[in-house]
Write a protein that holds these residues in place. Sequence first.
Motif, PDB file in Angstrom:
ATOM      1  N   MET A  10      27.223 -22.157 -38.387  1.00 49.78           N
ATOM      2  CA  MET A  10      28.603 -22.459 -38.120  1.00 49.78           C
ATOM      3  C   MET A  10      28.718 -23.309 -36.861  1.00 49.78           C
ATOM      4  SD  MET A  10      30.802 -19.589 -39.831  1.00 49.78           S
ATOM      5  CE  MET A  10      31.170 -18.461 -38.550  1.00 49.78           C
ATOM      6  N   ALA A  11      27.937 -24.334 -36.830  1.00 55.27           N
ATOM      7  CA  ALA A  11      27.918 -25.243 -35.684  1.00 55.27           C
ATOM      8  C   ALA A  11      29.252 -25.947 -35.484  1.00 55.27           C
ATOM      9  CB  ALA A  11      26.808 -26.275 -35.868  1.00 55.27           C
ATOM     10  N   PHE A  12      30.062 -25.990 -36.534  1.00 59.83           N
ATOM     11  CA  PHE A  12      31.364 -26.644 -36.420  1.00 59.83           C
ATOM     12  C   PHE A  12      32.231 -25.980 -35.358  1.00 59.83           C
ATOM     13  CE2 PHE A  12      30.238 -27.006 -41.029  1.00 59.83           C
ATOM     14  CZ  PHE A  12      29.886 -28.346 -40.998  1.00 59.83           C
ATOM     15  N   CYS A  13      32.015 -24.675 -35.153  1.00 61.43           N
ATOM     16  CA  CYS A  13      32.795 -23.955 -34.136  1.00 61.43           C
ATOM     17  C   CYS A  13      32.484 -24.460 -32.742  1.00 61.43           C
ATOM     18  CB  CYS A  13      32.513 -22.462 -34.212  1.00 61.43           C
ATOM     19  SG  CYS A  13      33.400 -21.701 -35.547  1.00 61.43           S
ATOM     20  N   GLY A  14      31.314 -25.053 -32.579  1.00 61.75           N
ATOM     21  CA  GLY A  14      30.968 -25.640 -31.295  1.00 61.75           C
ATOM     22  C   GLY A  14      31.919 -26.758 -30.915  1.00 61.75           C
ATOM     23  N   ILE A  15      32.617 -27.283 -31.892  1.00 60.62           N
ATOM     24  CA  ILE A  15      33.645 -28.305 -31.660  1.00 60.62           C
ATOM     25  C   ILE A  15      35.008 -27.644 -31.487  1.00 60.62           C
ATOM     26  CG2 ILE A  15      34.841 -30.303 -32.664  1.00 60.62           C
ATOM     27  CD1 ILE A  15      32.175 -30.824 -34.233  1.00 60.62           C
ATOM     28  N   ALA A  16      35.328 -26.700 -32.363  1.00 64.56           N
ATOM     29  CA  ALA A  16      36.660 -26.090 -32.382  1.00 64.56           C
ATOM     30  C   ALA A  16      36.943 -25.253 -31.140  1.00 64.56           C
ATOM     31  CB  ALA A  16      36.819 -25.232 -33.641  1.00 64.56           C
ATOM     32  N   VAL A  17      35.951 -24.520 -30.647  1.00 64.15           N
ATOM     33  CA  VAL A  17      36.189 -23.647 -29.486  1.00 64.15           C
ATOM     34  C   VAL A  17      36.639 -24.437 -28.253  1.00 64.15           C
ATOM     35  CG1 VAL A  17      35.094 -22.050 -27.856  1.00 64.15           C
ATOM     36  CG2 VAL A  17      34.766 -21.729 -30.302  1.00 64.15           C
ATOM     37  N   PRO A  18      35.935 -25.500 -27.849  1.00 64.22           N
ATOM     38  CA  PRO A  18      36.400 -26.221 -26.656  1.00 64.22           C
ATOM     39  C   PRO A  18      37.617 -27.113 -26.887  1.00 64.22           C
ATOM     40  CG  PRO A  18      34.364 -27.208 -27.470  1.00 64.22           C
ATOM     41  CD  PRO A  18      34.621 -25.985 -28.296  1.00 64.22           C
ATOM     42  N   VAL A  35      32.023 -21.854 -44.728  1.00 64.92           N
ATOM     43  CA  VAL A  35      30.638 -21.438 -44.475  1.00 64.92           C
ATOM     44  C   VAL A  35      30.590 -19.955 -44.120  1.00 64.92           C
ATOM     45  CG1 VAL A  35      28.647 -21.759 -42.950  1.00 64.92           C
ATOM     46  CG2 VAL A  35      29.878 -23.752 -43.825  1.00 64.92           C
ATOM     47  N   GLY A  36      31.537 -19.506 -43.320  1.00 64.59           N
ATOM     48  CA  GLY A  36      31.601 -18.102 -42.924  1.00 64.59           C
ATOM     49  C   GLY A  36      31.777 -17.176 -44.111  1.00 64.59           C
ATOM     50  N   PHE A  37      32.582 -17.595 -45.063  1.00 64.01           N
ATOM     51  CA  PHE A  37      32.773 -16.783 -46.265  1.00 64.01           C
ATOM     52  C   PHE A  37      31.461 -16.679 -47.051  1.00 64.01           C
ATOM     53  CE2 PHE A  37      33.933 -15.995 -50.682  1.00 64.01           C
ATOM     54  CZ  PHE A  37      34.777 -14.896 -50.530  1.00 64.01           C
ATOM     55  N   ALA A  38      30.789 -17.802 -47.197  1.00 67.33           N
ATOM     56  CA  ALA A  38      29.500 -17.790 -47.901  1.00 67.33           C
ATOM     57  C   ALA A  38      28.487 -16.905 -47.170  1.00 67.33           C
ATOM     58  CB  ALA A  38      28.967 -19.216 -48.047  1.00 67.33           C
ATOM     59  N   LEU A  39      28.448 -17.000 -45.855  1.00 68.64           N
ATOM     60  CA  LEU A  39      27.530 -16.163 -45.078  1.00 68.64           C
ATOM     61  C   LEU A  39      27.908 -14.687 -45.153  1.00 68.64           C
ATOM     62  CD1 LEU A  39      26.966 -18.335 -41.884  1.00 68.64           C
ATOM     63  CD2 LEU A  39      25.325 -17.842 -43.706  1.00 68.64           C
ATOM     64  N   ALA A  40      29.188 -14.398 -45.231  1.00 68.82           N
ATOM     65  CA  ALA A  40      29.636 -13.003 -45.321  1.00 68.82           C
ATOM     66  C   ALA A  40      29.049 -12.324 -46.553  1.00 68.82           C
ATOM     67  CB  ALA A  40      31.167 -12.945 -45.363  1.00 68.82           C
ATOM     68  N   LEU A  41      28.956 -13.078 -47.602  1.00 66.38           N
ATOM     69  CA  LEU A  41      28.434 -12.514 -48.850  1.00 66.38           C
ATOM     70  C   LEU A  41      26.946 -12.176 -48.757  1.00 66.38           C
ATOM     71  CD1 LEU A  41      30.314 -14.808 -51.386  1.00 66.38           C
ATOM     72  CD2 LEU A  41      31.002 -12.559 -50.501  1.00 66.38           C
ATOM     73  N   THR A  42      26.282 -12.717 -47.749  1.00 66.94           N
ATOM     74  CA  THR A  42      24.845 -12.456 -47.593  1.00 66.94           C
ATOM     75  C   THR A  42      24.543 -11.483 -46.461  1.00 66.94           C
ATOM     76  OG1 THR A  42      24.479 -14.309 -46.071  1.00 66.94           O
ATOM     77  CG2 THR A  42      24.319 -14.792 -48.437  1.00 66.94           C
ATOM     78  N   ALA A  43      25.573 -10.893 -45.865  1.00 65.00           N
ATOM     79  CA  ALA A  43      25.358  -9.942 -44.767  1.00 65.00           C
ATOM     80  C   ALA A  43      24.440  -8.818 -45.242  1.00 65.00           C
ATOM     81  CB  ALA A  43      26.686  -9.378 -44.275  1.00 65.00           C
ATOM     82  N   ALA A  85      37.028 -14.656 -42.724  1.00 63.89           N
ATOM     83  CA  ALA A  85      36.896 -16.055 -43.129  1.00 63.89           C
ATOM     84  C   ALA A  85      38.111 -16.518 -43.925  1.00 63.89           C
ATOM     85  CB  ALA A  85      35.614 -16.241 -43.943  1.00 63.89           C
ATOM     86  N   VAL A  86      38.603 -15.678 -44.816  1.00 64.31           N
ATOM     87  CA  VAL A  86      39.769 -16.036 -45.628  1.00 64.31           C
ATOM     88  C   VAL A  86      41.011 -16.196 -44.743  1.00 64.31           C
ATOM     89  CG1 VAL A  86      41.356 -15.177 -47.411  1.00 64.31           C
ATOM     90  CG2 VAL A  86      38.881 -15.020 -47.755  1.00 64.31           C
ATOM     91  N   ILE A  87      41.230 -15.250 -43.839  1.00 65.01           N
ATOM     92  CA  ILE A  87      42.396 -15.333 -42.944  1.00 65.01           C
ATOM     93  C   ILE A  87      42.277 -16.536 -42.011  1.00 65.01           C
ATOM     94  CG2 ILE A  87      43.705 -14.161 -41.125  1.00 65.01           C
ATOM     95  CD1 ILE A  87      42.847 -11.507 -42.420  1.00 65.01           C
ATOM     96  N   TRP A  88      41.066 -16.810 -41.568  1.00 66.31           N
ATOM     97  CA  TRP A  88      40.829 -17.956 -40.687  1.00 66.31           C
ATOM     98  C   TRP A  88      41.162 -19.258 -41.400  1.00 66.31           C
ATOM     99  CZ3 TRP A  88      35.317 -19.531 -38.779  1.00 66.31           C
ATOM    100  CH2 TRP A  88      35.416 -20.321 -37.627  1.00 66.31           C
ATOM    101  N   PHE A  89      40.691 -19.393 -42.633  1.00 67.59           N
ATOM    102  CA  PHE A  89      40.988 -20.594 -43.427  1.00 67.59           C
ATOM    103  C   PHE A  89      42.493 -20.702 -43.654  1.00 67.59           C
ATOM    104  CE2 PHE A  89      41.519 -23.123 -47.230  1.00 67.59           C
ATOM    105  CZ  PHE A  89      40.601 -24.146 -47.052  1.00 67.59           C
ATOM    106  N   TYR A  90      43.107 -19.593 -44.008  1.00 67.16           N
ATOM    107  CA  TYR A  90      44.547 -19.569 -44.269  1.00 67.16           C
ATOM    108  C   TYR A  90      45.338 -19.959 -43.018  1.00 67.16           C
ATOM    109  CZ  TYR A  90      49.119 -17.810 -45.697  1.00 67.16           C
ATOM    110  OH  TYR A  90      50.450 -17.700 -45.991  1.00 67.16           O
TER     111      TYR A  90
END
Length: 150
Positions: free
Chosen positions: A1-9, A44-52, A66-71
């Motif tokens: 979830m490297a994309f968060c490295g952009i969203a957080v800052p 990506v988070g939703f897909a990873l959640a399924l593999t926890a 992940a669903v609430i975040w996307f929403y």
Amino acid sequence: MAFCGIAVPVGPFQFVTKLCVNYTNLHRWFGRVYVAPVLLSAIVGFALALTATSGLVAKVGFAIMAVIWFYSGTIAFTSIRARNVNTYKRWMIRSYALTLSGVTLRVYLGLSFAAGIPFSEFHPALAWISWVPNLLIVEWFILQRKQAIT
């Protein structure tokens, strides 16, 4: 979830009133740079959640987040496109609280290791405590703000 490295800052810039008012185009670009990684990360988070690997409780916790975040990101974006600023602000706050759940997760993970709690025992709880408290806090904040306005 490297994309968060952009969203957080980039996310905090969406809350700087001076930037929103005086530099509207820059604010819009920051918004796009924030929303795109959030939506991609949620998928990506939703897909990873399924593999926890720590069971159904962890899978469900991460998947719901992940669903609430996307929403929340989608509603924030569509609200501002419709020029519904108040709705946009509320959903942007929620979205950023969920974006910060990755930071919260790492803090709790470090604390659990420091406390000697085995990962396999802590991970199912982590799937929930990394985002639910963040969301509850911002919901309280939004409610307090609404009451102050009315």
